[in-house]
Design an enzyme around this catalytic site. Sequence first.
Site, PDB file in Angstrom:
ATOM      1  N   TYR A  85       0.785  -1.254   0.034  1.00 48.42           N
ATOM      2  CA  TYR A  85      -0.078  -0.175  -0.155  1.00 48.42           C
ATOM      3  C   TYR A  85       0.942   1.332   0.129  1.00 48.42           C
ATOM      4  O   TYR A  85       1.909   1.387   0.760  1.00 48.42           O
ATOM      5  CB  TYR A  85      -0.901   0.001   1.218  1.00 48.42           C
ATOM      6  CG  TYR A  85      -1.917  -1.123   1.287  1.00 48.42           C
ATOM      7  CD1 TYR A  85      -3.250  -0.755   0.863  1.00 48.42           C
ATOM      8  CD2 TYR A  85      -1.717  -2.337   1.900  1.00 48.42           C
ATOM      9  CE1 TYR A  85      -4.170  -1.608   0.680  1.00 48.42           C
ATOM     10  CE2 TYR A  85      -2.805  -3.148   1.858  1.00 48.42           C
ATOM     11  CZ  TYR A  85      -4.114  -2.701   1.287  1.00 48.42           C
ATOM     12  OH  TYR A  85      -5.293  -3.773   1.495  1.00 48.42           O
ATOM     13  N   LYS A  92     -22.296 -11.010  10.293  1.00 49.05           N
ATOM     14  CA  LYS A  92     -21.993 -12.037   8.981  1.00 49.05           C
ATOM     15  C   LYS A  92     -21.155 -13.075   9.603  1.00 49.05           C
ATOM     16  O   LYS A  92     -20.040 -12.610  10.213  1.00 49.05           O
ATOM     17  CB  LYS A  92     -21.460 -11.250   7.785  1.00 49.05           C
ATOM     18  CG  LYS A  92     -22.615 -10.154   7.388  1.00 49.05           C
ATOM     19  CD  LYS A  92     -21.777  -9.135   6.581  1.00 49.05           C
ATOM     20  CE  LYS A  92     -21.145  -8.041   7.423  1.00 49.05           C
ATOM     21  NZ  LYS A  92     -20.413  -7.060   6.552  1.00 49.05           N
ATOM     22  N   ASP A  95     -19.010  -6.492   1.890  1.00 47.63           N
ATOM     23  CA  ASP A  95     -19.155  -5.136   1.151  1.00 47.63           C
ATOM     24  C   ASP A  95     -20.495  -5.212   0.419  1.00 47.63           C
ATOM     25  O   ASP A  95     -21.432  -4.467   0.482  1.00 47.63           O
ATOM     26  CB  ASP A  95     -18.101  -4.750   0.331  1.00 47.63           C
ATOM     27  CG  ASP A  95     -16.766  -4.517   0.842  1.00 47.63           C
ATOM     28  OD1 ASP A  95     -16.803  -4.422   2.401  1.00 47.63           O
ATOM     29  OD2 ASP A  95     -15.856  -4.400   0.553  1.00 47.63           O
TER      30      ASP A  95
HETATM   31  P1  AMP Z   1     -18.086 -12.494   5.627  1.00 42.61           P
HETATM   32  O1  AMP Z   1     -17.854 -11.030   5.662  1.00 42.61           O
HETATM   33  O2  AMP Z   1     -16.927 -13.366   4.990  1.00 42.61           O
HETATM   34  O3  AMP Z   1     -18.681 -13.046   7.070  1.00 42.61           O
HETATM   35  O4  AMP Z   1     -19.233 -12.849   4.572  1.00 42.61           O
HETATM   36  C1  AMP Z   1     -20.480 -11.934   4.418  1.00 42.61           C
HETATM   37  C2  AMP Z   1     -21.264 -12.676   3.524  1.00 42.61           C
HETATM   38  O5  AMP Z   1     -21.255 -13.294   2.292  1.00 42.61           O
HETATM   39  C3  AMP Z   1     -21.959 -13.954   4.378  1.00 42.61           C
HETATM   40  O6  AMP Z   1     -22.845 -13.783   5.326  1.00 42.61           O
HETATM   41  C4  AMP Z   1     -22.549 -14.897   3.485  1.00 42.61           C
HETATM   42  O7  AMP Z   1     -23.764 -14.260   3.049  1.00 42.61           O
HETATM   43  C5  AMP Z   1     -21.538 -14.613   2.093  1.00 42.61           C
HETATM   44  N1  AMP Z   1     -20.583 -15.453   2.321  1.00 42.61           N
HETATM   45  C6  AMP Z   1     -19.174 -15.557   2.766  1.00 42.61           C
HETATM   46  N2  AMP Z   1     -18.341 -16.708   2.425  1.00 42.61           N
HETATM   47  C7  AMP Z   1     -19.451 -17.718   1.983  1.00 42.61           C
HETATM   48  C8  AMP Z   1     -19.285 -19.059   1.830  1.00 42.61           C
HETATM   49  N3  AMP Z   1     -18.007 -19.745   2.136  1.00 42.61           N
HETATM   50  N4  AMP Z   1     -20.468 -19.856   1.619  1.00 42.61           N
HETATM   51  C9  AMP Z   1     -21.702 -18.961   1.639  1.00 42.61           C
HETATM   52  N5  AMP Z   1     -21.834 -17.705   1.687  1.00 42.61           N
HETATM   53  C10 AMP Z   1     -20.707 -17.043   2.036  1.00 42.61           C
END
Ligand code: AMP
Length: 305
Positions: free
Chosen positions: A101, A225, A258
């Site tokens: 960066y 999430k 995001d």
């Molecule tokens: P995160 O910020 O990594 O927790 O992910 C944000 C959102 O992306 C999650 O709430 C899921 O809806 C989706 N997501 C991320 N990784 C996965 C995965 N391996 N399988 C299914 N959905 C995912």
Amino acid sequence: MSTQFLAIGECMVEMAPTGDGTFAMGFAGDTLNTAWYARKCLPPNWTVGYYTAVGEDNVSDQMLSFLKGSDIDTSAIQKRDDRTVGLYIIQLKDGERSFAYWRSQSAARCLASDRAHLERVLGRAGLIYFSGITLAILPDEDRTAFLDALRKARSNGARVAFDPNLRPRLWEDADTMRACVTEAAGLCDFVMPSFEDELAHFSDPAPDVSADRYLAAGAGMVVVKNGPEEVICATAGSRQTFQPKPVSGIVDTTAAGDSFNAAFLAEFLISGDVAKSVDAGAGLAGRVIRHRGALVDCLEPAQAT
Ligand code: AMP
């Protein structure tokens, strides 16, 4: 209520390897990613604006052209003749990506230096979106002024959404990061953390604990999430969990959170329905992670309602 979705933060130049020793220039950043997806998800009667500061040079102009070309309103963005935009280079080694960066003197760090302008810009928004990275890049005094401006906009009717996006390397120390993120969360209608970050930097043993911690700080609704695991939506008086549909063929989880945030907030602003909002968020994130890169054109523009 104003129908402007306003995201605030830092958009950077991205130099991504093309495979033949050269690099392709693009533009990215967590809050920009959310603005970009919000534009795809919200109906045309909503404007989507991005607020930051850029330089007066050619690369800054190209960034503004990119945003305008994505139907994002750039009219509030401040231009400075003494700074330019931040930049990062992606390097690939044995299939693993690493990032270098150049952002410590970026123009975006001055986005809150003109207090009157900041208040005017926030005062026009219906939904203000920012992240822990937005907070991290601001000098202390400007961070305080930024939070004050958010409080004022909120007391005048704006709703405020925040992804803590914990990045300790951007902060002077981890305690300051935790304290500032907690203070910011307390003045928000929506706090949207990813549990992976909360586990790593707040040592929360479970997503429920993250939800409770941000509710105790004063957040209106906390949406936790957790990759493929359940999404928790909690308010002071309610708690619901939703299982995202399994996603196959995942190639790159960049911008999962995001894009989730954009689709969740867009749906919530229109319908106010938590289950539909999680469905929209997880649905979009599930499509995004099946493609390489942060900005994936995998959604038709929303229809007018
Ligand atoms: P995160 O910020 O990594 O927790 O992910 C944000 C959102 O992306 C999650 O709430 C899921 O809806 C989706 N997501 C991320 N990784 C996965 C995965 N391996 N399988 C299914 N959905 C995912």
